[in-house]
Design a protein around this motif. Structure first.
Motif, PDB file in Angstrom:
ATOM      1  N   PRO A 149       0.827  -1.215   0.000  1.00  9.47           N
ATOM      2  CA  PRO A 149       0.000   0.000   0.000  1.00  9.47           C
ATOM      3  C   PRO A 149       0.866   1.273   0.000  1.00  9.47           C
ATOM      4  N   ASP A 150       0.288   2.374  -0.430  1.00 12.00           N
ATOM      5  CA  ASP A 150       0.980   3.662  -0.384  1.00 12.00           C
ATOM      6  C   ASP A 150       1.425   3.954   1.052  1.00 12.00           C
ATOM      7  N   ASN A 151       2.550   4.660   1.177  1.00  8.91           N
ATOM      8  CA  ASN A 151       3.154   5.066   2.453  1.00  8.91           C
ATOM      9  C   ASN A 151       3.792   3.930   3.245  1.00  8.91           C
ATOM     10  N   THR A 152       3.886   2.734   2.667  1.00 14.34           N
ATOM     11  CA  THR A 152       4.582   1.629   3.337  1.00 14.34           C
ATOM     12  C   THR A 152       6.080   1.908   3.315  1.00 14.34           C
ATOM     13  N   LEU A 153       6.749   1.743   4.458  1.00  9.27           N
ATOM     14  CA  LEU A 153       8.206   1.876   4.503  1.00  9.27           C
ATOM     15  C   LEU A 153       8.816   0.588   3.983  1.00  9.27           C
ATOM     16  N   VAL A 154       9.749   0.710   3.036  1.00  6.06           N
ATOM     17  CA  VAL A 154      10.350  -0.463   2.407  1.00  6.06           C
ATOM     18  C   VAL A 154      11.864  -0.387   2.460  1.00  6.06           C
ATOM     19  N   GLU A 155      12.492  -1.553   2.362  1.00  7.70           N
ATOM     20  CA  GLU A 155      13.938  -1.665   2.198  1.00  7.70           C
ATOM     21  C   GLU A 155      14.179  -2.247   0.818  1.00  7.70           C
ATOM     22  N   MET A 156      15.174  -1.703   0.119  1.00  5.68           N
ATOM     23  CA  MET A 156      15.496  -2.157  -1.232  1.00  5.68           C
ATOM     24  C   MET A 156      17.008  -2.338  -1.341  1.00  5.68           C
ATOM     25  N   VAL A 157      17.425  -3.417  -1.955  1.00  2.00           N
ATOM     26  CA  VAL A 157      18.843  -3.671  -2.185  1.00  2.00           C
ATOM     27  C   VAL A 157      19.042  -3.799  -3.687  1.00  2.00           C
ATOM     28  N   SER A 215      28.521  -1.113  -6.895  1.00  2.00           N
ATOM     29  CA  SER A 215      28.174  -0.403  -5.661  1.00  2.00           C
ATOM     30  C   SER A 215      26.783  -0.847  -5.218  1.00  2.00           C
ATOM     31  N   THR A 216      26.737  -1.866  -4.378  1.00  2.00           N
ATOM     32  CA  THR A 216      25.462  -2.356  -3.879  1.00  2.00           C
ATOM     33  C   THR A 216      25.022  -1.480  -2.717  1.00  2.00           C
ATOM     34  N   VAL A 217      23.747  -1.069  -2.736  1.00  2.00           N
ATOM     35  CA  VAL A 217      23.223  -0.200  -1.692  1.00  2.00           C
ATOM     36  C   VAL A 217      21.983  -0.815  -1.045  1.00  2.00           C
ATOM     37  N   LEU A 218      21.793  -0.484   0.218  1.00  5.92           N
ATOM     38  CA  LEU A 218      20.569  -0.801   0.945  1.00  5.92           C
ATOM     39  C   LEU A 218      19.856   0.521   1.134  1.00  5.92           C
ATOM     40  N   CYS A 219      18.689   0.661   0.519  1.00  9.04           N
ATOM     41  CA  CYS A 219      17.914   1.906   0.578  1.00  9.04           C
ATOM     42  C   CYS A 219      16.704   1.745   1.481  1.00  9.04           C
ATOM     43  N   GLN A 220      16.434   2.775   2.243  1.00  8.23           N
ATOM     44  CA  GLN A 220      15.187   2.870   2.991  1.00  8.23           C
ATOM     45  C   GLN A 220      14.299   3.788   2.166  1.00  8.23           C
ATOM     46  N   GLY A 221      13.069   3.411   1.945  1.00  9.34           N
ATOM     47  CA  GLY A 221      12.193   4.225   1.112  1.00  9.34           C
ATOM     48  C   GLY A 221      10.749   4.162   1.559  1.00  9.34           C
ATOM     49  N   ARG A 222       9.919   4.901   0.859  1.00 12.30           N
ATOM     50  CA  ARG A 222       8.486   4.935   1.132  1.00 12.30           C
ATOM     51  C   ARG A 222       7.762   4.749  -0.189  1.00 12.30           C
ATOM     52  N   VAL A 223       6.791   3.828  -0.210  1.00 11.40           N
ATOM     53  CA  VAL A 223       5.996   3.604  -1.416  1.00 11.40           C
ATOM     54  C   VAL A 223       5.124   4.837  -1.637  1.00 11.40           C
ATOM     55  N   ILE A 224       5.264   5.438  -2.804  1.00 14.73           N
ATOM     56  CA  ILE A 224       4.494   6.630  -3.169  1.00 14.73           C
ATOM     57  C   ILE A 224       3.251   6.230  -3.964  1.00 14.73           C
ATOM     58  N   ALA A 225       3.415   5.238  -4.824  1.00 22.51           N
ATOM     59  CA  ALA A 225       2.289   4.770  -5.639  1.00 22.51           C
ATOM     60  C   ALA A 225       2.494   3.294  -5.949  1.00 22.51           C
ATOM     61  N   ALA A 280       8.736   4.430  -5.420  1.00 26.49           N
ATOM     62  CA  ALA A 280       9.176   4.674  -4.047  1.00 26.49           C
ATOM     63  C   ALA A 280      10.162   5.833  -3.995  1.00 26.49           C
ATOM     64  N   SER A 281      10.018   6.654  -2.979  1.00 32.58           N
ATOM     65  CA  SER A 281      11.009   7.708  -2.741  1.00 32.58           C
ATOM     66  C   SER A 281      12.116   7.105  -1.888  1.00 32.58           C
ATOM     67  N   ILE A 282      13.338   7.609  -2.041  1.00 34.21           N
ATOM     68  CA  ILE A 282      14.466   7.110  -1.259  1.00 34.21           C
ATOM     69  C   ILE A 282      14.677   8.067  -0.089  1.00 34.21           C
ATOM     70  N   LEU A 283      14.534   7.536   1.122  1.00 34.22           N
ATOM     71  CA  LEU A 283      14.693   8.341   2.329  1.00 34.22           C
ATOM     72  C   LEU A 283      16.128   8.309   2.841  1.00 34.22           C
ATOM     73  N   ASP A 284      16.776   7.153   2.730  1.00 32.85           N
ATOM     74  CA  ASP A 284      18.144   6.989   3.224  1.00 32.85           C
ATOM     75  C   ASP A 284      18.746   5.775   2.538  1.00 32.85           C
ATOM     76  N   TYR A 285      20.054   5.662   2.563  1.00 33.45           N
ATOM     77  CA  TYR A 285      20.704   4.493   1.981  1.00 33.45           C
ATOM     78  C   TYR A 285      22.100   4.362   2.537  1.00 33.45           C
ATOM     79  N   LYS A 286      22.673   3.160   2.388  1.00 42.03           N
ATOM     80  CA  LYS A 286      24.077   2.955   2.754  1.00 42.03           C
ATOM     81  C   LYS A 286      24.649   1.927   1.799  1.00 42.03           C
ATOM     82  N   PHE A 287      25.959   2.057   1.566  1.00 44.65           N
ATOM     83  CA  PHE A 287      26.653   1.115   0.701  1.00 44.65           C
ATOM     84  C   PHE A 287      26.900  -0.183   1.474  1.00 44.65           C
ATOM     85  N   LEU A 288      26.693  -1.302   0.795  1.00 45.42           N
ATOM     86  CA  LEU A 288      26.991  -2.606   1.365  1.00 45.42           C
ATOM     87  C   LEU A 288      28.310  -3.064   0.751  1.00 45.42           C
TER      88      LEU A 288
END
Length: 182
Positions: free
Chosen positions: A122-130, A143-153, A171-179
Motif C-alpha cells: 500500500p501507499d506510504n509503506t516503509l520499504v527496504e530495497m537492495v 556499488s550495492t546499496v541498501l535503501c530505505q524508502g516509502r511507497v508513493i504509488a 518509491a522515494s528514497i529516504l536513506d541508503y548505505k553502501f553494502l
C-alpha cells in the motif's frame, strides 16, 4: 575500511565512494565522498559530477546570496526529475520484516525509483530495497546499496500473465548505505 582510511590519510588519494546527490540551500546539487568528505557539484541533466566544491568560498558568498534570495519568488511549477532508464534486479521488502521479493528497477531519479515485482504494498509503506547503484551516480562499479524508502504509488499491471511480475511500485528514497562485499 580502516585500511582504506589509512591509505587516504597517508597517500592523500581517495578512491571516492559518492553519496546520493543532495540539494544545497542555493538549489544546486552536489555529492559527498563517503571516505574523504570531498564535495563535488552534480548535474542531473548529464548525470555527472562537474567540479569540486570549495566550501570556504561558498560560505563567504552565502551572506550576499541569502539577502537577494529572500526577494525572489519560488517557481510554482517544478519540472519532473530526469530519469535514468534501467533494467536492474532489486530485492525489496517491508522495512525490517521477513520475506524479500525479487523485482526489476525500470527507472531511477533524484526523487526515487520505479520498479516491478511480485508483491504490491500500500501507499506510504516503509520499504527496504537492495540493488546495484548505477556507476553514473555512485562513481564506482558494483556499488550495492541498501535503501530505505516509502511507497508513493502502487499499481497492478494489466494484461500480464500470472507468472510475470505484476505490481508496479514507485518509491522515494529516504536513506541508503553502501553494502561492502568482503
Amino acid at each position: 575500511m580502516p585500511q582504506k582510511l589509512l591509505d587516504v590519510l597517508m597517500l592523500g588519494r581517495c578512491s571516492h565512494e559518492f553519496s546520493w546527490p543532495r540539494r544545497a540551500a542555493d538549489g544546486d546539487y552536489y555529492q559527498v565522498c563517503l571516505l574523504c568528505a570531498a564535495e563535488y557539484k552534480y548535474d542531473w541533466n548529464s548525470m555527472r559530477r562537474i567540479e569540486r566544491v570549495d566550501r570556504s568560498a561558498a560560505t563567504s558568498e552565502g551572506i550576499a546570496t541569502r539577502r537577494s534570495r529572500s526577494r525572489t519568488r519560488k517557481p510554482t511549477w517544478v519540472p519532473r526529475a530526469r530519469r535514468l532508464k534501467l533494467d536492474t534486479p532489486l530485492r525489496y521488502r517491508v522495512k525490517n520484516l521477513g520475506n524479500w521479493y525479487e523485482g526489476t528497477i525500470e527507472n531511477l531519479s533524484q526523487s526515487g525509483l520505479l520498479f516491478r515485482g511480485p508483491q504490491r504494498f500500500p501507499d506510504n509503506t516503509l520499504v527496504e530495497m537492495v540493488f546495484e547503484m548505477p556507476e553514473e551516480i555512485s562513481g564506482q562499479k558494483n556499488s550495492t546499496v541498501l535503501c530505505q524508502g516509502r511507497v508513493i504509488a502502487a499499481r497492478d499491471a494489466k494484461d500480464k500473465p500470472v507468472a510475470e511480475e505484476t505490481a508496479g511500485l514507485a518509491a522515494s528514497i529516504l536513506d541508503y548505505k553502501f553494502l561492502h562485499q568482503k
